[in-house]
Design a protein around this motif. Sequence first.
Motif, PDB file in Angstrom:
ATOM      1  N   SER A  43       9.986  60.465  96.731  1.00 25.75           N
ATOM      2  CA  SER A  43      10.250  60.358  95.293  1.00 25.75           C
ATOM      3  C   SER A  43       9.055  59.760  94.563  1.00 25.75           C
ATOM      4  O   SER A  43       8.277  58.996  95.146  1.00 25.75           O
ATOM      5  CB  SER A  43      11.474  59.469  95.035  1.00 25.75           C
ATOM      6  OG  SER A  43      12.636  60.007  95.624  1.00 25.75           O
ATOM      7  N   LEU A  44       8.942  60.112  93.309  1.00 27.11           N
ATOM      8  CA  LEU A  44       7.963  59.520  92.402  1.00 27.11           C
ATOM      9  C   LEU A  44       8.596  59.421  91.024  1.00 27.11           C
ATOM     10  O   LEU A  44       9.475  60.223  90.679  1.00 27.11           O
ATOM     11  CB  LEU A  44       6.702  60.371  92.298  1.00 27.11           C
ATOM     12  CG  LEU A  44       5.657  60.278  93.402  1.00 27.11           C
ATOM     13  CD1 LEU A  44       4.565  61.305  93.172  1.00 27.11           C
ATOM     14  CD2 LEU A  44       5.061  58.891  93.489  1.00 27.11           C
ATOM     15  N   ARG A  60      16.800  70.562  78.784  1.00 28.75           N
ATOM     16  CA  ARG A  60      16.734  71.814  79.534  1.00 28.75           C
ATOM     17  C   ARG A  60      15.762  71.637  80.689  1.00 28.75           C
ATOM     18  O   ARG A  60      14.602  71.278  80.473  1.00 28.75           O
ATOM     19  CB  ARG A  60      16.281  72.957  78.630  1.00 28.75           C
ATOM     20  CG  ARG A  60      16.159  74.288  79.346  1.00 28.75           C
ATOM     21  CD  ARG A  60      15.695  75.374  78.396  1.00 28.75           C
ATOM     22  NE  ARG A  60      15.466  76.641  79.082  1.00 28.75           N
ATOM     23  CZ  ARG A  60      14.982  77.723  78.493  1.00 28.75           C
ATOM     24  NH1 ARG A  60      14.684  77.701  77.209  1.00 28.75           N
ATOM     25  NH2 ARG A  60      14.806  78.830  79.177  1.00 28.75           N
ATOM     26  N   TYR A  61      16.228  71.888  81.893  1.00 32.96           N
ATOM     27  CA  TYR A  61      15.397  71.792  83.086  1.00 32.96           C
ATOM     28  C   TYR A  61      15.035  73.178  83.604  1.00 32.96           C
ATOM     29  O   TYR A  61      15.826  74.121  83.515  1.00 32.96           O
ATOM     30  CB  TYR A  61      16.139  71.042  84.199  1.00 32.96           C
ATOM     31  CG  TYR A  61      16.354  69.569  83.952  1.00 32.96           C
ATOM     32  CD1 TYR A  61      17.524  69.103  83.374  1.00 32.96           C
ATOM     33  CD2 TYR A  61      15.387  68.639  84.316  1.00 32.96           C
ATOM     34  CE1 TYR A  61      17.730  67.751  83.152  1.00 32.96           C
ATOM     35  CE2 TYR A  61      15.576  67.284  84.103  1.00 32.96           C
ATOM     36  CZ  TYR A  61      16.752  66.853  83.520  1.00 32.96           C
ATOM     37  OH  TYR A  61      16.952  65.506  83.303  1.00 32.96           O
ATOM     38  N   LYS A  94      16.104  71.581  88.923  1.00 31.28           N
ATOM     39  CA  LYS A  94      17.465  71.132  88.626  1.00 31.28           C
ATOM     40  C   LYS A  94      18.073  70.428  89.830  1.00 31.28           C
ATOM     41  O   LYS A  94      17.971  70.903  90.957  1.00 31.28           O
ATOM     42  CB  LYS A  94      18.338  72.321  88.233  1.00 31.28           C
ATOM     43  CG  LYS A  94      18.135  72.802  86.813  1.00 31.28           C
ATOM     44  CD  LYS A  94      19.047  73.968  86.494  1.00 31.28           C
ATOM     45  CE  LYS A  94      18.811  74.469  85.081  1.00 31.28           C
ATOM     46  NZ  LYS A  94      19.652  75.660  84.773  1.00 31.28           N
ATOM     47  N   GLY A  95      18.684  69.293  89.563  1.00 29.41           N
ATOM     48  CA  GLY A  95      19.320  68.526  90.622  1.00 29.41           C
ATOM     49  C   GLY A  95      18.378  67.601  91.366  1.00 29.41           C
ATOM     50  O   GLY A  95      18.823  66.755  92.146  1.00 29.41           O
ATOM     51  N   ARG A  96      17.082  67.747  91.131  1.00 31.55           N
ATOM     52  CA  ARG A  96      16.103  66.895  91.813  1.00 31.55           C
ATOM     53  C   ARG A  96      15.338  66.008  90.836  1.00 31.55           C
ATOM     54  O   ARG A  96      14.989  64.883  91.170  1.00 31.55           O
ATOM     55  CB  ARG A  96      15.101  67.761  92.588  1.00 31.55           C
ATOM     56  CG  ARG A  96      15.727  68.630  93.646  1.00 31.55           C
ATOM     57  CD  ARG A  96      14.654  69.310  94.504  1.00 31.55           C
ATOM     58  NE  ARG A  96      13.785  70.187  93.734  1.00 31.55           N
ATOM     59  CZ  ARG A  96      12.449  70.049  93.674  1.00 31.55           C
ATOM     60  NH1 ARG A  96      11.852  69.067  94.325  1.00 31.55           N
ATOM     61  NH2 ARG A  96      11.737  70.905  92.967  1.00 31.55           N
ATOM     62  N   GLN A 128      11.889  61.126  86.723  1.00 29.28           N
ATOM     63  CA  GLN A 128      12.217  60.719  88.081  1.00 29.28           C
ATOM     64  C   GLN A 128      12.283  61.969  88.948  1.00 29.28           C
ATOM     65  O   GLN A 128      13.065  62.872  88.668  1.00 29.28           O
ATOM     66  CB  GLN A 128      13.561  59.983  88.120  1.00 29.28           C
ATOM     67  CG  GLN A 128      14.010  59.570  89.502  1.00 29.28           C
ATOM     68  CD  GLN A 128      13.097  58.522  90.111  1.00 29.28           C
ATOM     69  OE1 GLN A 128      12.675  57.579  89.443  1.00 29.28           O
ATOM     70  NE2 GLN A 128      12.767  58.687  91.391  1.00 29.28           N
ATOM     71  N   MET A 129      11.465  62.002  89.980  1.00 31.77           N
ATOM     72  CA  MET A 129      11.373  63.185  90.835  1.00 31.77           C
ATOM     73  C   MET A 129      11.811  62.800  92.245  1.00 31.77           C
ATOM     74  O   MET A 129      11.166  61.975  92.894  1.00 31.77           O
ATOM     75  CB  MET A 129       9.942  63.719  90.847  1.00 31.77           C
ATOM     76  CG  MET A 129       9.398  64.002  89.454  1.00 31.77           C
ATOM     77  SD  MET A 129       7.779  64.805  89.472  1.00 31.77           S
ATOM     78  CE  MET A 129       6.787  63.523  90.218  1.00 31.77           C
TER      79      MET A 129
END
Length: 123
Positions: A17-18, A58-59, A64-66, A81-82
Motif C-alpha cells: 500500500s501507499l 468516479r473511479y 475500483k475497490g483498491r 490511498q492505494m
Amino acid sequence: QIHLVESGGGSVQAGGSLRLSCAVYGFTYLTFCVAWFRQAPGKEREGVVGVSSDGTTRYADSVKGRFTFSEDNDKTHLYLQMNSLKPEDTAMYYCAADYTQFCGLGTHEYTYWGQGTQVTVSS
C-alpha cells in the motif's frame, strides 16, 4: 497563484500500500473539481479518480475497490490511498484541479496539474 504539489510516492512490492498526498494552493472558491491521474512510460495519461465539487466520485475500473480518494474539509489536501498494489499500477501519479462543478476522468477537463510523484510496484 494556483499550484498543486504531490508527495508520497515510492517503491513497494505487489500487494502493498501507499498513500499519496496533494497539497492544493491558491484556489479561492470551494467549487472546483479535483482528480488523480497516472502515466506509465510509453502510455497516455489516464484518469484514476475524478471528484466533482458536490463530492460525486468516479473511479477508473482498474482501481475500483483498491484505491480510495479522500480530502480535507477545506480541500487544501487531497489523498489517494492505494491498496493491493499491482505491478501495472507503476506510473507517475499526478493530481489535477479545475474551476468546474462537474468533471470526470478526462485530461482535457483539468487546467491545473502537479509535477507528479513516482509509484513503482515490483512483483
